[in-house]
Design an enzyme around this catalytic site. Structure first.
Site, PDB file in Angstrom:
ATOM      1  N   ILE A 248      20.641  26.080  22.571  1.00  0.00           N
ATOM      2  CA  ILE A 248      20.593  27.748  22.441  1.00  0.00           C
ATOM      3  C   ILE A 248      21.540  28.297  21.688  1.00  0.00           C
ATOM      4  O   ILE A 248      21.298  29.316  21.044  1.00  0.00           O
ATOM      5  CB  ILE A 248      20.759  28.277  23.672  1.00  0.00           C
ATOM      6  CG1 ILE A 248      22.144  28.060  24.656  1.00  0.00           C
ATOM      7  CG2 ILE A 248      19.737  27.837  24.772  1.00  0.00           C
ATOM      8  CD1 ILE A 248      22.341  28.636  25.744  1.00  0.00           C
ATOM      9  N   VAL A 256      25.629  24.132  22.284  1.00  0.00           N
ATOM     10  CA  VAL A 256      25.462  24.586  23.535  1.00  0.00           C
ATOM     11  C   VAL A 256      24.102  24.462  23.964  1.00  0.00           C
ATOM     12  O   VAL A 256      23.075  24.895  23.314  1.00  0.00           O
ATOM     13  CB  VAL A 256      25.807  26.269  23.539  1.00  0.00           C
ATOM     14  CG1 VAL A 256      25.651  26.853  24.959  1.00  0.00           C
ATOM     15  CG2 VAL A 256      27.182  26.406  23.191  1.00  0.00           C
ATOM     16  N   ASP A 392      40.585  34.559  18.827  1.00  0.00           N
ATOM     17  CA  ASP A 392      39.676  34.784  17.961  1.00  0.00           C
ATOM     18  C   ASP A 392      38.342  35.800  18.609  1.00  0.00           C
ATOM     19  O   ASP A 392      37.201  35.576  18.491  1.00  0.00           O
ATOM     20  CB  ASP A 392      38.813  33.267  17.971  1.00  0.00           C
ATOM     21  CG  ASP A 392      37.681  33.086  17.012  1.00  0.00           C
ATOM     22  OD1 ASP A 392      37.916  33.945  15.841  1.00  0.00           O
ATOM     23  OD2 ASP A 392      36.949  32.260  16.890  1.00  0.00           O
TER      24      ASP A 392
END
Length: 510
Positions: A248, A256, A392
């Protein structure tokens, strides 16, 4: 013995009263006569012979049947014609009135000496070598090096001739190189272009062969290596996951996959899960070791591990950070289990559809304002309660789901005690402030105000260079003191032990 065959007999009395005449006597010579035998045969036959007018002789009257070979070929042709007729009958019976029919033509008996029913002008392009639509390859130059005479002379160095030859040579490239129909388009490649293409193809072919083995042992963009695939199969066989559906999302560091949850040690696994598979290629981690080598939680283990095992340390680091964030009540994925470099977490989304990133989410002005205050509150709690800096944080690592902002991708998250922790926090604040200011949130603080609000520090400066200089000076001055005090509060008593799978254990914070 040469007497008559039938002697004269007396007339016998018939019970019905009718006399029986005796047969006329004949000699043995008459019996041996062919004419007499033919006559007797015709008289004894009950059905007279009728000439067969319907018999269609395939052989012409003038056909030469003196040769056994020709006669055998003609008989074979008749047999094959009968076979083809029966084959067409079976084909018609098999297909019936169906719109989709099956042809038996491939089973027909075809002979080179059989007359074709098609006209002479009709040509089957599949059976001929002279295809009019086939591109004509350039003619070769004779050994003398030129063709023509006088002003019409053309040498082998002619630009058009060389261009067409170079185009034809492209057919000799590797099969994976798609050269197209350059000959049909009358494409002319110069020597310079052809040589550049040839060098590029050779280089790519060597590189492909060199990386073939490497790809088998590394996680690519949307694929996994055999070892990773085996780990995923084991998770399914153990009942932790029901099945793995597909990829996905892909990133610089991981791939992932979506999966359906099962059960694990009497623990309810979420119905929908994700598998975050950290890429086993080292290219993405070469310049990112600064996030882990100076983190005191993993500093000692980092120096003792080989580069490939460091990737597993990244997965473990994200598991510990997610556990700490989840305990603080900040929305984030829930850890299910960690297997080497594969981290199973809860799925943020619904019905196999992942929640959109904050960058891609279509929000009204009120929802965008609500999201900003949520992010501001989450950053404060992350810094003050969890003692973490995302390092991040941007609109790409925040999801919008059920009217709430969710933090993801915390593998690089560090503690403020990191030598560059405040610098990373300033970068996060700059990304967040820039995004919401562009989104039209009037209440959005500036990067300097946001940094002071989140960190609780009071650094007065409107110049980014001066602001960063004060941050670096503060980090250098307080590094030892902050690290010692932080160790007393957040030191994990089981540091260096394998990660705990039970997320409710307090020892999993670090």
């Amino acid at each position: 013995e040469y007497l008559l065959l039938h002697s004269t007999e007396e007339i016998k009395s018939n019970p019905w009263g009718a006399p029986v005449l005796a047969a006329a006597p004949c000699s043995l010579a008459d019996v041996m006569s062919e004419q007499l035998a033919r006559q007797l045969h015709e008289e004894g036959s009950p059905f007279p012979e009728i000439p067969d007018t319907d018999l269609d002789l395939s052989c012409a009257p003038e056909a030469d049947t003196s040769s056994d070979l020709i006669l055998a070929q003609m008989l074979q042709m008749e047999f094959d014609r009968e076979f083809d007729t029966q084959l067409r009958r079976e084909e018609k019976k098999f297909n019936g009135d169906s719109k989709v029919s099956i042809s038996f033509e491939n089973y027909r008996m075809v002979h080179p000496y059989e007359d074709s029913d098609s006209s002479e002008d009709e040509v089957d392009w599949q059976d001929t070598r002279h295809d009019p639509y086939k591109a004509v390859k350039p003619t070769t130059t004779p050994k003398k090096g030129f063709v023509g005479k006088g002003k019409n002379i053309t040498t082998k160095h002619d630009e058009d001739v060389c261009g067409r030859k170079n185009t034809a040579r492209m057919d000799n490239f590797a099969p994976e190189v798609q050269v197209g129909d350059g000959i049909g388009m009358d494409l002319k490649l110069s020597n310079h272009v052809y040589n550049a293409l040839k060098r590029h193809c050779d280089t790519e072919q060597r590189r492909s062969a060199r990386l073939h083995e490497k790809k088998e042992h590394s996680t690519a963009e949307q694929a996994v290596d055999p070892r990773t695939r085996l780990l995923m199969y084991k998770m399914v066989n153990a009942g932790i996951l029901e099945n793995i559906n597909g990829c996905i999302s892909t990133g610089k560091e991981s791939v992932v996959f979506h999966a359906n949850g099962g059960s694990f040690e009497e623990k309810i696994v979420p119905e929908e899960c994700v598998l975050k598979v950290f890429k086993t290629t080292l290219n993405e981690f070469k310049n990112r070791d600064k996030y882990i080598k100076d983190d005191y939680r993993f500093k000692d283990r980092f120096s003792k591990l080989n580069p490939r095992k460091i990737i597993r340390l990244w997965a473990e680091k994200e598991m510990h950070n997610l556990t700490r964030i989840k305990k603080a009540g900040i929305p984030c994925p829930e850890v299910v289990i960690l297997k080497k470099h594969i981290l199973a977490m809860s799925f943020i989304g619904k019905d196999h559809v992942p929640a959109p990133k904050l960058k891609d989410a279509i929000l009204s002005s009120e929802d965008m304002k609500k999201a900003y205050y949520q992010v501001l509150n989450m950053m404060q709690r992350l810094y003050q309660d969890c003692n973490l800096v995302h390092a991040d944080l941007s609109e790409y690592n925040m999801l919008w789901h059920d009217g709430q902002v969710w933090f993801i991708d915390v593998s690089q998250s560090i503690e403020p005690t990191h030598p560059h922790g405040l610098e990373f926090l300033f970068r996060d604040c700059r990304n967040v402030a820039t995004f919401f200011q562009k989104a039209g949130v009037a209440e959005a603080l500036s990067v300097f105000e946001l940094f002071n609000t989140v960190s609780g520090l009071q650094i007065n400066s409107d110049n980014e260079a001066d602001f960063l200089a004060q941050i670096e000076a503060l980090e250098k001055r307080n590094e030892d003191h902050v690290q010692k005090s932080s160790r007393k509060i957040f030191m994990d008593t089981s540091e260096g032990s394998p990660p705990q799978l039970n997320t409710d254990d307090d020892d999993d914070d670090d």
